[in-house]
Each structure stands twice: as structure tokens, then as C-alpha cells.
Design a protein around this motif. Structure first.
Motif, PDB file in Angstrom:
ATOM      1  N   VAL A  84      48.516  15.480   6.036  1.00  0.00           N
ATOM      2  CA  VAL A  84      47.482  14.866   5.867  1.00  0.00           C
ATOM      3  C   VAL A  84      48.301  15.744   7.566  1.00  0.00           C
ATOM      4  N   LYS A  85      47.047  14.788   8.739  1.00  0.00           N
ATOM      5  CA  LYS A  85      47.644  15.180  10.047  1.00  0.00           C
ATOM      6  C   LYS A  85      47.623  15.383  11.193  1.00  0.00           C
ATOM      7  N   LYS A  86      48.880  14.262  10.601  1.00  0.00           N
ATOM      8  CA  LYS A  86      50.320  13.610  11.214  1.00  0.00           C
ATOM      9  C   LYS A  86      51.178  15.207  11.276  1.00  0.00           C
ATOM     10  N   ASP A  87      50.970  15.890  10.516  1.00  0.00           N
ATOM     11  CA  ASP A  87      51.823  17.273  10.256  1.00  0.00           C
ATOM     12  C   ASP A  87      50.826  17.956  10.514  1.00  0.00           C
ATOM     13  N   GLY A  88      49.120  18.261  10.796  1.00  0.00           N
ATOM     14  CA  GLY A  88      49.151  19.172  11.483  1.00  0.00           C
ATOM     15  C   GLY A  88      48.499  19.845  10.283  1.00  0.00           C
ATOM     16  N   GLY A  89      47.922  18.801   9.179  1.00  0.00           N
ATOM     17  CA  GLY A  89      46.863  19.181   8.196  1.00  0.00           C
ATOM     18  C   GLY A  89      45.450  18.323   8.439  1.00  0.00           C
ATOM     19  N   SER A  90      44.675  18.411   7.396  1.00  0.00           N
ATOM     20  CA  SER A  90      43.025  18.166   7.605  1.00  0.00           C
ATOM     21  C   SER A  90      42.901  16.621   6.779  1.00  0.00           C
TER      22      SER A  90
ATOM     23  N   GLN B 190      37.679  11.950  -0.102  1.00  0.00           N
ATOM     24  CA  GLN B 190      37.789  12.929   1.288  1.00  0.00           C
ATOM     25  C   GLN B 190      38.645  14.461   0.340  1.00  0.00           C
ATOM     26  N   PHE B 191      39.331  14.165  -0.973  1.00  0.00           N
ATOM     27  CA  PHE B 191      40.103  15.670  -1.269  1.00  0.00           C
ATOM     28  C   PHE B 191      39.120  15.912  -2.473  1.00  0.00           C
ATOM     29  N   ASN B 192      37.533  15.299  -2.873  1.00  0.00           N
ATOM     30  CA  ASN B 192      36.285  15.582  -3.525  1.00  0.00           C
ATOM     31  C   ASN B 192      36.002  17.005  -2.673  1.00  0.00           C
ATOM     32  N   SER B 193      35.413  17.844  -4.174  1.00  0.00           N
ATOM     33  CA  SER B 193      35.186  18.821  -3.539  1.00  0.00           C
ATOM     34  C   SER B 193      35.795  19.590  -2.950  1.00  0.00           C
ATOM     35  N   LEU B 194      37.238  19.391  -2.474  1.00  0.00           N
ATOM     36  CA  LEU B 194      38.016  20.000  -1.584  1.00  0.00           C
ATOM     37  C   LEU B 194      38.746  21.537  -2.057  1.00  0.00           C
ATOM     38  N   ASP B 195      38.752  22.196  -1.462  1.00  0.00           N
ATOM     39  CA  ASP B 195      38.865  24.002  -1.913  1.00  0.00           C
ATOM     40  C   ASP B 195      39.960  24.088  -1.070  1.00  0.00           C
ATOM     41  N   ILE B 196      41.390  23.479  -1.723  1.00  0.00           N
ATOM     42  CA  ILE B 196      42.653  24.056  -1.445  1.00  0.00           C
ATOM     43  C   ILE B 196      42.813  25.041  -0.496  1.00  0.00           C
ATOM     44  N   SER B 197      42.218  25.923  -1.084  1.00  0.00           N
ATOM     45  CA  SER B 197      42.803  28.094  -0.752  1.00  0.00           C
ATOM     46  C   SER B 197      41.688  28.567   0.375  1.00  0.00           C
ATOM     47  N   SER B 198      41.078  27.060   0.856  1.00  0.00           N
ATOM     48  CA  SER B 198      40.387  27.120   2.070  1.00  0.00           C
ATOM     49  C   SER B 198      41.326  26.742   2.777  1.00  0.00           C
TER      50      SER B 198
ATOM     51  N   ALA C 157      49.217   3.093   8.015  1.00  0.00           N
ATOM     52  CA  ALA C 157      50.395   2.842   7.979  1.00  0.00           C
ATOM     53  C   ALA C 157      51.085   2.770   7.034  1.00  0.00           C
ATOM     54  N   ALA C 158      50.683   4.437   6.006  1.00  0.00           N
ATOM     55  CA  ALA C 158      50.787   3.856   4.834  1.00  0.00           C
ATOM     56  C   ALA C 158      50.771   5.631   4.427  1.00  0.00           C
ATOM     57  N   THR C 159      51.728   6.407   6.053  1.00  0.00           N
ATOM     58  CA  THR C 159      51.983   8.345   5.729  1.00  0.00           C
ATOM     59  C   THR C 159      53.160   8.430   4.718  1.00  0.00           C
ATOM     60  N   ILE C 160      53.460   7.622   4.261  1.00  0.00           N
ATOM     61  CA  ILE C 160      54.821   8.108   3.231  1.00  0.00           C
ATOM     62  C   ILE C 160      53.663   8.258   1.796  1.00  0.00           C
ATOM     63  N   SER C 161      52.865   7.236   1.802  1.00  0.00           N
ATOM     64  CA  SER C 161      52.135   7.538   0.241  1.00  0.00           C
ATOM     65  C   SER C 161      51.129   8.250   0.382  1.00  0.00           C
ATOM     66  N   SER C 162      50.751   8.754   1.399  1.00  0.00           N
ATOM     67  CA  SER C 162      49.602   9.340   1.940  1.00  0.00           C
ATOM     68  C   SER C 162      49.532  11.231   1.623  1.00  0.00           C
ATOM     69  N   ARG C 163      51.156  11.538   2.603  1.00  0.00           N
ATOM     70  CA  ARG C 163      52.214  12.808   2.183  1.00  0.00           C
ATOM     71  C   ARG C 163      52.828  12.883   0.862  1.00  0.00           C
ATOM     72  N   ALA C 164      52.899  11.669   0.085  1.00  0.00           N
ATOM     73  CA  ALA C 164      53.260  11.532  -1.451  1.00  0.00           C
ATOM     74  C   ALA C 164      51.892  11.994  -2.186  1.00  0.00           C
ATOM     75  N   PHE C 165      50.490  11.609  -2.648  1.00  0.00           N
ATOM     76  CA  PHE C 165      49.583  11.648  -2.606  1.00  0.00           C
ATOM     77  C   PHE C 165      49.242  13.069  -2.727  1.00  0.00           C
ATOM     78  N   CYS C 166      49.516  13.711  -1.451  1.00  0.00           N
ATOM     79  CA  CYS C 166      49.156  15.596  -0.897  1.00  0.00           C
ATOM     80  C   CYS C 166      50.433  16.789  -2.231  1.00  0.00           C
TER      81      CYS C 166
END
Lengths: 198, 205
Positions: free
Chosen positions: B152-158, B136-144, B164-173
Motif C-alpha cells: 500500500v502507498k503508506k508502505d511505499g507501494g502503489s 486497481q489490481f485488475n491487469s496489474l503485473d506484479i513483476s513490474s 481507515a482500513a489499512t490493515i485490511s488493505s495490507r492483508a489483501f495485498c
């Protein structure tokens, strides 16, 4: 007297992991996948065979009071050799097992065999004992790795057995699963020993 | 030959003899494995860069630049910049630090990401290596994104977090964000002239 019994001893009757319950740290920690069991087992077997060989060959040159120090120097040398060789030729395996390799130095199986067997025997039985113990250890942790990988990850040797996103019993690849699996294997082993009178 | 007695002289000589022999053996093996180890490390680095960028024909590992602990590998095709791989990290993983290699295209879009080293929970956090999460990160333009921030969606993102691994996903972001911010700051894709000089000349600032 056949030399072969030194070899078969470690496979089943005195299996280091399941009967002697030595070296539990790698048994519990690295067995999240079957391939880890084979890698760790091979590394330990190598160290075991060569440290047994050298200790048996040098046993008369090592005064009793400094024997542990001398054994540890010899064992640490072979562990470092395994560490360097794995880093050089199997970098992928090293990435998974890397932090456990230096710990082979303090693996009780190796010092235990040096102390209990190699320092009192000749070179050939010492090699056979190291080989038997090493292979017994490899079989035990590979079996444990397979069970944990199948139940916890739905795969064996990285080959998927269930659908990609199927739910698996995750606890088996987490630390508690290691203890559960280990407990059952030891129980089965004891039962078999009783049943077949070994 | 009888076993040596534990006299001081015997103990010292025996340990000395064993240590010397073992040191010699280690020195020998070290020399044998020195070059293959260096080659293996280099291959690992090059492969990670190759995995995250479109084809290139320079050697980014020789032009690597270090900015704020992140390594930037500029890649060019026939002298034309085609992207930059950034070795980034996060301290916010479930088991502490993990390392990622993020490939950016010259326009600031993410090309691909690979996980380099991680100690996340097997079966949960380690799913960040799987395409389902990572792609889901591929060809993602962060400036948009809102505030130019990956969330992550839980924090109002996309970003769809791994279940069950929100912490790892947040860390990845967090790791990707760090790479993106520094990449934008130092390689300024908005200004092609500055970008081209920086990217083709590598280490000079």
C-alpha cells in the motif's frame, strides 16, 4: 375464549426482544442489515413453532426431571434441520447467518417458551404462541436491522439510499450501535406501553 | 393420559424415545439435503473461478491442485491454457483470516479478484469487496513492481489503501502476493512448455 390472543401476545405485549428482553445475542449480533433480521427471524420462527408443537404434544411423555434435556434435544433437532435446509437452498443467506444458526439452540426465547408455555398447554395454543413470538421477534430484529442499515450503511435491503461514496454513521453497524439502537427501541416500546395502557 | 412420574425407568425410556425419533428425523433431512448442499458448494466454487477468469470451457474444479494450502484451478479454452484461478488466504486481516480468489492470466497478470469469505469490519474492511479498491489490481503485473512486491502507498507501494482500513488493505495485498509467488514458482509463465503441461494436465507433478 378466543385462541387468537395466544398469537397476538408475542407481537407487541410480550414481544420477546423488546419487552421480555430474551434472545439478545441474535438481536444485537445479526442486525447489521435488514435482510439478516428477516432471515434470522424466519429461522427462529420455524424452530419455535415446531419445538412448541412437539413439546406440547409430548408433554405427558416427558418426566419432569429430564424435561430440559428432552426440550434441548427437540430444539437442537429443528435447528439442525434449519441449518441443513439453509445450506442447501439459500447458500448466500447462509454465508451471512451461518455462524448464528447453531446458536438458536441456546436462544432463550425458544427454551423460555417451551418451559413457560408449551409444556403446560395444548398443541394449537402452543403453535399460535410460537408463531406469535417468532413473528414478534422477526419484526423487532428487522426493525433494528433497518435502522442500523439505514444509518450505518445508507441503504435498506441492499438498496442504496445515499450516494455510493457518501459518509454514513458507521458506528451503527458496529457493535456499539447495536446497543444504542436496542436501548432506544426498548425505551420507545416502554413509553408506548404506558401511553396506550397495554 | 397423566404425566409420567420421574422414575429412573421412565426418564431413560422417555429420553431414549425422543432421541431416537429426533435422530430419525435428522437422518431423513440429511439425506434430502445432501445433494443440494454438495451442488451449492460446487456452484459457489465454479462461480468464483468464473468471476476471476476470462471464459473457459473445461471444469477447473476437477483439475484443482493444492500447493501449500492454496488451491489452483487451471482453466483452458479448447485445450489452450487461458489462466489460473488461485484460492488464497491471509491471516493478517483485522479479524484474522479471510479468503480470496485471484485469477491470473498465463503471463502472470492479475485478471480479477473476488473476496470469498471474510469477517472484516462492516463498512470499513468490507470495502475491499468494492470495485473502487479491488479494480486497481485488475491487469496489474506484479513483476513490474519494485521487488515484485504489492504494497500500500503508506508502505511505499502503489496500492491505494481503503481509508481507515489499512490493515485490511495490507492483508489483501498479502493474500494476493502469496498467490502470485506460488503461481510464478509452480506454473512458471516464463517457460511456456512447462506451463502448458502443468496447466493442461492439472494434478500431475
Amino acid at each position: 375464549m378466543s385462541q387468537l390472543k395466544y398469537f397476538t401476545n408475542g407481537l407487541f405485549k410480550e414481544n420477546p426482544s423488546l419487552v421480555l428482553v430474551l434472545g439478545t445475542c441474535p438481536t444485537l449480533a445479526v442486525t447489521t442489515a435488514a435482510i439478516n433480521g428477516i432471515g434470522m427471524g424466519a429461522a427462529t420462527t420455524f424452530v419455535l413453532v415446531f419445538s412448541n408443537l412437539l413439546i406440547a404434544a409430548l408433554k405427558n411423555l416427558i418426566p419432569n426431571k429430564v424435561r430440559i434435556a428432552a426440550f434441548i434435544v427437540i430444539i437442537a433437532t429443528f435447528v439442525t434441520i434449519v441449518d441443513l435446509v439453509m445450506k442447501a437452498f439459500t447458500p448466500d443467506l447462509y454465508a451471512t447467518l451461518g455462524i448464528f444458526i447453531p446458536l438458536i439452540v441456546v436462544n432463550c426465547i425458544i427454551l423460555g417458551r417451551a418451559e413457560a408455555f408449551a409444556q403446560k398447554s395444548n398443541v394449537i395454543p402452543a403453535i399460535l404462541d410460537g408463531l406469535g413470538m417468532g413473528i414478534g421477534f422477526t419484526l423487532a430484529i428487522t426493525l433494528m436491522g433497518s435502522i442500523r442499515e439505514i444509518l450505518g450503511n445508507g441503504s435498506i435491503f441492499n438498496i442504496k439510499l445515499v450516494a455510493e461514496d457518501a459518509n454514513t454513521i458507521l458506528i451503527f453497524i458496529l457493535p456499539p450501535g447495536a446497543f444504542i439502537t436496542y436501548g432506544y427501541l426498548i425505551a420507545i416500546m416502554n413509553r408506548m406501553k404506558k401511553r396506550y395502557n397495554i | 393420559m397423566a404425566k409420567l412420574d420421574s422414575t429412573l425407568k421412565n426418564m431413560i425410556l422417555s429420553l431414549l424415545f425422543i432421541s431416537m425419533g429426533m435422530s430419525a428425523a435428522l437422518g431423513f433431512v440429511y439425506n434430502l439435503t445432501k445433494d443440494p448442499i454438495a451442488a451449492a458448494n460446487k456452484a459457489k466454487e465454479v462461480n468464483a473461478v468464473k468471476d476471476v477468469l476470462p471464459p473457459f470451457n473445461n471444469d477447473p474444479t476437477t483439475e484443482v491442485r493444492n500447493i501449500d494450502n492454496l488451491a489452483f484451478y487451471p482453466a483452458t479454452m479448447d485445450g489452450k491454457p487461458i489462466g489460473c484461478a488461485v484460492k488464497t488466504y491471509t491471516e493478517k486481516g483485522y479479524s484474522g483470516r479471510f479468503d480470496l480468489m485471484v485469477g491470473f492470466l498465463p503471463d502472470g497478470k492479475i485478471n480479477n479478484i473476488v473476496v470469498l469469505e471474510q469477517k472484516e469490519t462492516p463498512g470499513l474492511g468490507t470495502k475491499m469487496k468494492e470495485p473502487k479498491f479491488k479494480n486497481q489490481f485488475n491487469s496489474l503485473d506484479i513483476s513490474s513492481l519494485q521487488n515484485k512486491e504489492l504494497k500500500v502507498k503508506k508502505d511505499g507501494g502503489s496500492i491505494d489503501a481503503i481509508s481507515a482500513a489499512t490493515i485490511s488493505s495490507r492483508a489483501f495485498c498479502d493474500g494476493v502476493q502469496k498467490a502470485y509467488n506460488l503461481y510464478m514458482k509452480n506454473f512458471i509463465p516464463g517457460n511456456p512448455e512447462v506451463r502448458d503441461t502443468l496447466m493442461t494436465k492439472g494434478g500431475k507433478r
